[in-house]
Every structure is written in structure tokens, then in C-alpha cells.
Design a protein around this motif. Structure first.
Motif, mmCIF file in Angstrom:
data_model
loop_
_atom_site.group_PDB
_atom_site.id
_atom_site.type_symbol
_atom_site.label_atom_id
_atom_site.label_comp_id
_atom_site.label_asym_id
_atom_site.label_seq_id
_atom_site.Cartn_x
_atom_site.Cartn_y
_atom_site.Cartn_z
ATOM 1 N N PHE A 11 0.827 -1.208 0.000
ATOM 2 C CA PHE A 11 0.000 0.000 0.000
ATOM 3 C C PHE A 11 0.856 1.250 0.000
ATOM 4 O O PHE A 11 0.575 2.209 -0.739
ATOM 5 N N LEU A 12 1.901 1.264 0.815
ATOM 6 C CA LEU A 12 2.761 2.448 0.886
ATOM 7 C C LEU A 12 3.463 2.703 -0.444
ATOM 8 O O LEU A 12 3.574 3.856 -0.882
ATOM 9 N N VAL A 13 3.911 1.636 -1.097
ATOM 10 C CA VAL A 13 4.542 1.785 -2.414
ATOM 11 C C VAL A 13 3.530 2.331 -3.418
ATOM 12 O O VAL A 13 3.826 3.249 -4.191
ATOM 13 N N LEU A 14 2.314 1.781 -3.399
ATOM 14 C CA LEU A 14 1.256 2.258 -4.294
ATOM 15 C C LEU A 14 0.940 3.717 -4.029
ATOM 16 O O LEU A 14 0.792 4.517 -4.971
ATOM 17 N N ALA A 15 0.836 4.094 -2.764
ATOM 18 C CA ALA A 15 0.503 5.472 -2.399
ATOM 19 C C ALA A 15 1.563 6.440 -2.915
ATOM 20 O O ALA A 15 1.243 7.516 -3.432
ATOM 21 N N ILE A 16 2.827 6.056 -2.787
ATOM 22 C CA ILE A 16 3.914 6.922 -3.259
ATOM 23 C C ILE A 16 3.884 7.046 -4.774
ATOM 24 O O ILE A 16 3.942 8.153 -5.322
ATOM 25 N N VAL A 17 3.768 5.904 -5.453
ATOM 26 C CA VAL A 17 3.805 5.907 -6.920
ATOM 27 C C VAL A 17 2.626 6.688 -7.496
ATOM 28 O O VAL A 17 2.790 7.526 -8.389
ATOM 29 N N ILE A 18 1.421 6.421 -6.989
ATOM 30 C CA ILE A 18 0.234 7.075 -7.541
ATOM 31 C C ILE A 18 0.222 8.566 -7.227
ATOM 32 O O ILE A 18 -0.327 9.372 -7.981
ATOM 33 N N SER A 19 0.840 8.956 -6.119
ATOM 34 C CA SER A 19 0.835 10.367 -5.724
ATOM 35 C C SER A 19 1.867 11.188 -6.473
ATOM 36 O O SER A 19 1.635 12.365 -6.764
ATOM 37 N N VAL A 20 3.017 10.585 -6.785
ATOM 38 C CA VAL A 20 4.122 11.358 -7.343
ATOM 39 C C VAL A 20 4.159 11.339 -8.868
ATOM 40 O O VAL A 20 4.774 12.209 -9.480
ATOM 41 N N THR A 21 3.502 10.363 -9.494
ATOM 42 C CA THR A 21 3.550 10.268 -10.950
ATOM 43 C C THR A 21 2.645 11.322 -11.602
ATOM 44 O O THR A 21 1.700 11.811 -10.981
ATOM 45 N N PRO A 22 2.917 11.674 -12.865
ATOM 46 C CA PRO A 22 2.135 12.719 -13.538
ATOM 47 C C PRO A 22 0.655 12.389 -13.630
ATOM 48 O O PRO A 22 0.258 11.233 -13.770
ATOM 49 N N GLY A 23 -0.155 13.409 -13.540
ATOM 50 C CA GLY A 23 -1.600 13.297 -13.650
ATOM 51 C C GLY A 23 -2.202 14.686 -13.649
ATOM 52 O O GLY A 23 -1.490 15.678 -13.430
ATOM 53 N N PRO A 24 -3.498 14.804 -13.901
ATOM 54 C CA PRO A 24 -4.132 16.132 -13.953
ATOM 55 C C PRO A 24 -3.860 16.977 -12.714
ATOM 56 O O PRO A 24 -3.542 18.165 -12.818
#
Length: 200
Positions: A11-24
């Protein structure tokens, strides 16, 4: 707690990746930081983090099941989100020629940024994946509450990195032509985000 160390780590890895990667949302934070400064963008960053965490909580409590029962709601949110992102894109394109100063508009507020997450497809994907893969099939409310708090805590600095990028970029926008090009690039990226939402 019923979650395992492996699930928590995932979960922590997912949270970091989804938060820091480009998006609107992250591109909006970048643009806001260039135009208004990192300090005035803090409300946007905080609202995005809290809004995404709240979505995670609601999805964990069964909100996503509404889409199964009423699939048209998901379609309405999808196209509404795309339309709003296109609106934001047009604002970027038509913003004042000097992106380093603005007296006619304001950065996104905490409430606005929080609500934006509910039409941001990236936030829905995050919540759905986190609930389906990082929690056991039968979990306690305490597990979901822990994930909610952890996501808000992790998301804030990850999204904040984009505000820092904005501060760095701002120093290089030394003439009107560069400012206009920056506005055009941000507007184009946001338009592509909206198009991808409508096509998939």
C-alpha cells in the motif's frame, strides 16, 4: 489489525507511486506553483491529499458498488471530469501572459482541490486498486482508517514535489515568450489528459 506487513508495504509503495507520478492534479499543482508561488499552492496540495484519502475511505466502505448498480453514474462522472479538465486547460491557455504574477485569479482552494479528486480518474484508480489488492478480503474498519491516514500523510510531500518543480521552473521563465510556451505546454498536457479519460 488484519492486514499483513506485506500488504502494508504494498500500500505504501502504491501510495507513493500514484501520488508522485504525472496526472491532472499534479500538473495543476505545477502550474499553480509557477503562477502563484509554492506557499499559495499549499491549500491545493492539502486538499488533494485529503480528498484522495477520503475517496479511499469511501470506496473501502462500499461507494464503488454504486457504480455496479448504477453504471450511468460512472459515465456521467467520467465525462464531467474530462469536461472540467478541458475547462482548466482553456484557463491555462488563456491565462495572463505573465504567469509569475496574477491579480485576476486565485489558486485552487482546499475545498475545490478536495472535490476535484472525485472527478479525477487517477484518484478513483488509486482507491480501487488499493482496496482490491492491499487489503484482505475481510478487513476491519481500523485497517481502512489506517490506510486513509497513511495515504494523506504520504500524498502531501509527493504532490508537493510538483510545487517545488514549479518553483524551479519559475526562475527560468524570464521573458513573455517562455511564459506563453509554458502555459501552452501545460494546457496541452491537460487537454491530452481529458482526451485519454474520454477514450478509455
Amino acid at each position: 489489525m488484519s492486514i499483513t506487513a506485506q500488504q502494508l508495504t504494498s500500500f505504501l509503495v502504491l501510495a507513493i507511486v500514484i501520488s508522485v507520478t504525472p496526472g491532472p492534479n499534479n500538473f495543476m499543482v505545477l502550474f499553480s506553483s509557477v503562477r502563484f508561488g509554492a506557499y499559495k499552492t499549499l491549500a491545493h496540495i492539502s486538499g488533494a491529499s485529503v480528498g484522495s484519502a477520503l475517496m479511499l475511505l469511501l470506496v473501502g466502505l462500499g461507494l464503488h458498488e454504486i457504480f455496479t448498480i448504477f453504471p450511468y453514474i460512472q459515465a456521467v462522472m467520467k465525462y464531467s471530469g474530462a469536461a472540467y479538465i478541458l475547462y482548466l486547460s482553456s484557463n491555462m491557455l488563456g491565462s495572463a501572459s505573465d504567469a509569475k504574477q496574477s491579480v485576476t485569479s486565485n489558486p485552487m482552494s482546499f475545498i475545490e482541490a478536495s472535490f476535484f479528486q472525485f472527478i479525477n480518474p487517477k484518484s478513483w484508480i488509486m482507491a480501487s486498486v488499493a482496496i482490491s489488492t492491499c487489503l484482505p478480503s475481510v478487513f476491519l474498519f481500523e485497517d481502512l482508517a489506517l490506510y486513509t491516514v497513511l495515504f494523506a500523510v504520504v500524498s502531501f510531500p509527493c504532490v508537493g514535489i510538483w510545487a517545488w518543480f514549479g518553483v524551479v521552473i519559475k526562475h527560468y521563465l524570464t521573458d513573455m515568450l517562455l511564459v506563453r510556451r509554458f502555459n501552452q505546454i501545460c494546457a496541452g498536457i491537460m487537454a491530452l489528459c481529458a482526451l485519454s479519460i474520454m477514450l478509455f
